[in-house]
Motif scaffolding. Structure first.
Motif, short mmCIF file in Angstrom:
data_model
loop_
_atom_site.label_atom_id
_atom_site.label_comp_id
_atom_site.label_asym_id
_atom_site.label_seq_id
_atom_site.Cartn_x
_atom_site.Cartn_y
_atom_site.Cartn_z
N TRP A 225 -14.50 -27.69 3.01
CA TRP A 225 -15.29 -26.45 3.00
C TRP A 225 -15.47 -25.93 4.42
CZ3 TRP A 225 -20.16 -25.61 5.22
CH2 TRP A 225 -20.80 -24.43 4.85
N LYS A 226 -15.81 -26.84 5.32
CA LYS A 226 -16.00 -26.46 6.73
C LYS A 226 -14.70 -25.91 7.31
CE LYS A 226 -15.48 -29.47 9.90
NZ LYS A 226 -15.57 -30.64 10.80
N ASP A 227 -13.60 -26.64 7.12
CA ASP A 227 -12.32 -26.23 7.69
C ASP A 227 -11.87 -24.88 7.14
OD1 ASP A 227 -12.33 -28.57 9.11
OD2 ASP A 227 -10.94 -29.62 7.78
N THR A 228 -12.07 -24.70 5.83
CA THR A 228 -11.67 -23.43 5.21
C THR A 228 -12.51 -22.29 5.74
OG1 THR A 228 -11.01 -24.59 3.17
CG2 THR A 228 -11.37 -22.21 3.02
N GLY A 229 -13.83 -22.52 5.85
CA GLY A 229 -14.73 -21.49 6.37
C GLY A 229 -14.39 -21.10 7.79
N VAL A 230 -14.12 -22.10 8.62
CA VAL A 230 -13.77 -21.83 10.02
C VAL A 230 -12.45 -21.07 10.10
CG1 VAL A 230 -13.03 -22.91 12.18
CG2 VAL A 230 -15.05 -23.77 10.99
N LYS A 231 -11.47 -21.53 9.32
CA LYS A 231 -10.15 -20.90 9.35
C LYS A 231 -10.22 -19.44 8.91
CE LYS A 231 -5.49 -21.30 7.41
NZ LYS A 231 -4.60 -22.07 6.51
N GLU A 232 -10.92 -19.17 7.82
CA GLU A 232 -11.01 -17.80 7.33
C GLU A 232 -11.84 -16.92 8.26
OE1 GLU A 232 -11.92 -17.20 3.25
OE2 GLU A 232 -10.55 -18.77 2.53
N SER A 233 -12.85 -17.50 8.90
CA SER A 233 -13.67 -16.74 9.84
C SER A 233 -12.84 -16.34 11.06
CB SER A 233 -14.89 -17.55 10.27
OG SER A 233 -15.74 -17.82 9.17
N VAL A 234 -12.05 -17.29 11.57
CA VAL A 234 -11.19 -17.01 12.71
C VAL A 234 -10.17 -15.94 12.35
CG1 VAL A 234 -9.37 -17.96 14.19
CG2 VAL A 234 -11.45 -19.27 13.78
N GLN A 235 -9.57 -16.09 11.16
CA GLN A 235 -8.54 -15.14 10.73
C GLN A 235 -9.11 -13.73 10.57
OE1 GLN A 235 -5.06 -15.89 10.18
NE2 GLN A 235 -5.13 -13.66 10.38
N LEU A 236 -10.28 -13.64 9.92
CA LEU A 236 -10.88 -12.33 9.70
C LEU A 236 -11.29 -11.69 11.04
CD1 LEU A 236 -11.86 -10.14 7.80
CD2 LEU A 236 -13.99 -11.42 7.50
N SER A 237 -11.84 -12.51 11.93
CA SER A 237 -12.23 -12.01 13.24
C SER A 237 -11.01 -11.49 14.00
CB SER A 237 -12.92 -13.12 14.04
OG SER A 237 -13.29 -12.67 15.33
N ASP A 238 -9.93 -12.23 13.97
CA ASP A 238 -8.71 -11.81 14.65
C ASP A 238 -8.16 -10.51 14.04
OD1 ASP A 238 -8.84 -13.97 16.32
OD2 ASP A 238 -7.32 -15.16 15.27
N ASP A 239 -8.15 -10.45 12.71
CA ASP A 239 -7.63 -9.27 12.02
C ASP A 239 -8.45 -8.03 12.37
OD1 ASP A 239 -5.71 -10.83 10.85
OD2 ASP A 239 -6.70 -10.97 8.90
N LYS A 240 -9.76 -8.19 12.40
CA LYS A 240 -10.62 -7.04 12.71
C LYS A 240 -10.43 -6.58 14.15
CE LYS A 240 -14.45 -7.52 9.40
NZ LYS A 240 -14.82 -6.13 9.18
N ARG A 241 -10.33 -7.52 15.07
CA ARG A 241 -10.14 -7.14 16.47
C ARG A 241 -8.80 -6.42 16.67
NH1 ARG A 241 -12.06 -12.36 17.68
NH2 ARG A 241 -10.00 -12.97 18.41
N LEU A 242 -7.76 -6.92 16.00
CA LEU A 242 -6.45 -6.27 16.10
C LEU A 242 -6.49 -4.87 15.48
CD1 LEU A 242 -4.00 -9.21 15.27
CD2 LEU A 242 -4.30 -8.05 17.47
N GLU A 243 -7.24 -4.73 14.40
CA GLU A 243 -7.36 -3.42 13.75
C GLU A 243 -8.01 -2.41 14.70
OE1 GLU A 243 -9.27 -1.46 9.66
OE2 GLU A 243 -9.74 -3.53 10.23
N ILE A 244 -9.06 -2.85 15.40
CA ILE A 244 -9.73 -1.95 16.34
C ILE A 244 -8.85 -1.67 17.55
CG2 ILE A 244 -11.68 -1.77 17.93
CD1 ILE A 244 -12.33 -1.21 15.00
N LEU A 245 -8.11 -2.66 18.00
CA LEU A 245 -7.18 -2.45 19.12
C LEU A 245 -6.11 -1.44 18.73
CD1 LEU A 245 -6.62 -3.33 22.01
CD2 LEU A 245 -5.14 -5.14 21.10
N ASP A 246 -5.62 -1.53 17.49
CA ASP A 246 -4.64 -0.55 17.01
C ASP A 246 -5.24 0.85 16.98
OD1 ASP A 246 -2.70 -2.46 16.69
OD2 ASP A 246 -3.02 -2.75 14.55
#
Length: 457
Positions: free
Chosen positions: A349-370
């Motif tokens: 649960w911890k690993d999945t939560g961390v992984k998805e949080s990192v992925q979503l954070s990265d995706d959002k930052r890239l979206e704003i950079l675009d």
């Protein structure tokens, strides 16, 4: 004498006439002032009304906050030759129609009326962007969205078969003793604050027909509470195999102890099927219908094929599993896996939560950079068109080079404001996303580690 009188009269008349002329001139001046003031007042009023009635090029309700002056500038009316409508010949035709006596600001406004690009979509995204990191992974024993549903609503119920057949031996050791030892180890590895109920059935009377009724009614609770090694093991000390196998009655015994909406994880350790004419499958159905969230797992001791089938039907109805074992090593391994499962589930649960949080954070930052880069691309196109138009005017009006220089400054200032806005706004949003992502990652890491630690004895 008459001449003197005449002279005095002439002088008096002249003074009177001059006074009249001055008075008349003053009156005309006042009237003239009044006449010009009135039209100016009307003109000012009309200007205010015109400005009030003029529609904004955007709807303020489309934005979740007040707009900055730069954003309002970027959202102004788009040019008639902006975007796909750009045509150099049409642009030059429009520029040729401009007067040569405009101010640099007027030239600037005329160029924007022709070439101002559309920034509406990216500005809406930046102003309204949701920087939250919404990652909600359902936890092993609770719902992320319902903090009231915690582990105190979960009970572990361990049922020990004490029927006569449990006196049989596996590698020289009575099955009842193997079960007691393994159950104790299993209980010791459950979460520290787990509520544990240890129950026994078939422990009274004998497995003879004459004792069937009394033995089939023998279901008792040996222990209830959080695990404490000595107390837990002492509670099983006097239990010896003797009677029949009332599995249905044992399952039904939890009905009064587990309230509606709570969950019970049941482990039945048995070497045989129901022998007291009960219907364990129906009992599980009844418990579920009463509102109890029940999970039934059955560990069988060297049970023949038909018996395995019947016991598996119980575990299937109870959304659990059936495991047939043939040695103490098998039983220890299975129960250890069950106790370790919670640690694994929380770790996962911890690993999945961390992984998805990192992925979503990265995706959002890239979206704003675009989005930032998109604004800069549009600004570059707008800048090129404005500069080309300014140079065309400069060639057309060589005597207005001073105004063209001022016009170039206005264009450069506009480009600088837009690109700075894109960079600074994007950076702030990306920093907010990173901050929220870090908080979410920390929340999953801290809680996951805490829960894993709670499940380690």
């Amino acid at each position: 004498m008459n001449k003197v009188v005449g002279l005095i009269v002439f002088i008096s008349l002249s003074i009177l006439l001059v006074s009249c002329d001055i008075s008349k001139s003053n009156n005309e001046a006042v009237e003239g002032t009044q006449k010009t003031a009135k039209p100016e007042e009307v003109s000012s009023k009309e200007s205010v009304e015109k400005e009030t009635k003029e529609e904004l090029p955007y709807d303020p309700h489309d934005f979740k906050r007040s707009l900055t002056s730069t954003e309002k500038m970027m959202l102004d009316h788009n040019g008639s030759l902006s975007g796909d409508r750009y045509n150099k010949e049409k642009l030059h035709d429009q520029l040729d129609r401009l007067s040569g006596n405009l101010t640099e600001k007027q030239y600037y406004n005329e160029l924007l009326n022709l070439l101002k690009e559309d920034y509406t979509k990216p500005i809406k995204k930046l102003v309204n962007y949701d920087v939250a990191i919404n990652v909600d992974i359902k936890a092993p024993t609770e719902s992320i969205n319902d903090k009231k549903e915690e582990t105190e609503n979960l009970s572990y119920v361990i049922m020990l078969d004490s029927s006569g057949s449990m006196a049989g031996k596996v590698n020289g050791t009575p099955k009842i003793d193997i079960a007691k030892s393994s159950i104790s180890e299993f209980a010791s590895n459950l979460p520290k604050e787990s509520k544990i109920s240890l129950r026994v059935y078939g422990h009274e009377g004998t497995n003879q027909q004459k004792d069937k009724i009394s033995s089939c009614n023998s279901v008792g609770e040996l222990f209830n509470g959080t695990y404490e090694k000595r107390t837990f093991e002492d509670s099983m000390q006097e239990i010896q195999p003797s009677g029949w196998t009332p599995i249905a009655k044992a399952l039904n015994s939890i009905k009064g102890d587990i309230t509606k909406g709570n969950k019970a994880v049941v482990y039945i350790v048995s070497d045989g099927i129901e022998t007291c004419d009960g219907d364990p499958v129906q009992t599980v159905k009844d418990l579920k219908q009463s509102g109890i969230d029940i999970n039934v797992n059955i560990i069988g001791f060297d049970i023949e094929d038909n018996g395995q089938k019947l016991l598996k039907e119980i575990s299937d109805e109870g959304d659990g599993e059936f495991k047939n074992i043939t040695s103490q090593e098998d039983l220890d391994k299975y129960l250890r896996q069950q106790s370790e499962m919670l640690r694994y589930q929380w770790s996962n649960w911890k690993d999945t939560g961390v992984k998805e949080s990192v992925q979503l954070s990265d995706d959002k930052r890239l979206e704003i950079l675009d989005t930032e880069n998109g604004i800069k691309d549009v600004a570059n196109q707008e800048y090129e068109h404005l500069i080309e138009a300014q140079e065309y005017l400069e060639n057309r009006l060589p005597k207005k080079s001073d105004k063209m220089s001022g016009l170039s400054t206005l264009i450069n200032n506009r480009y600088g404001k837009i690109t700075s806005y894109a960079r600074e706004t994007s950076e702030k949003i990306r920093n907010d996303i990173s901050s929220n992502g870090s908080e979410k990652i920390k929340a999953y890491t801290d809680k996951g580690n805490q829960k894993v630690e709670e499940n380690i004895k």
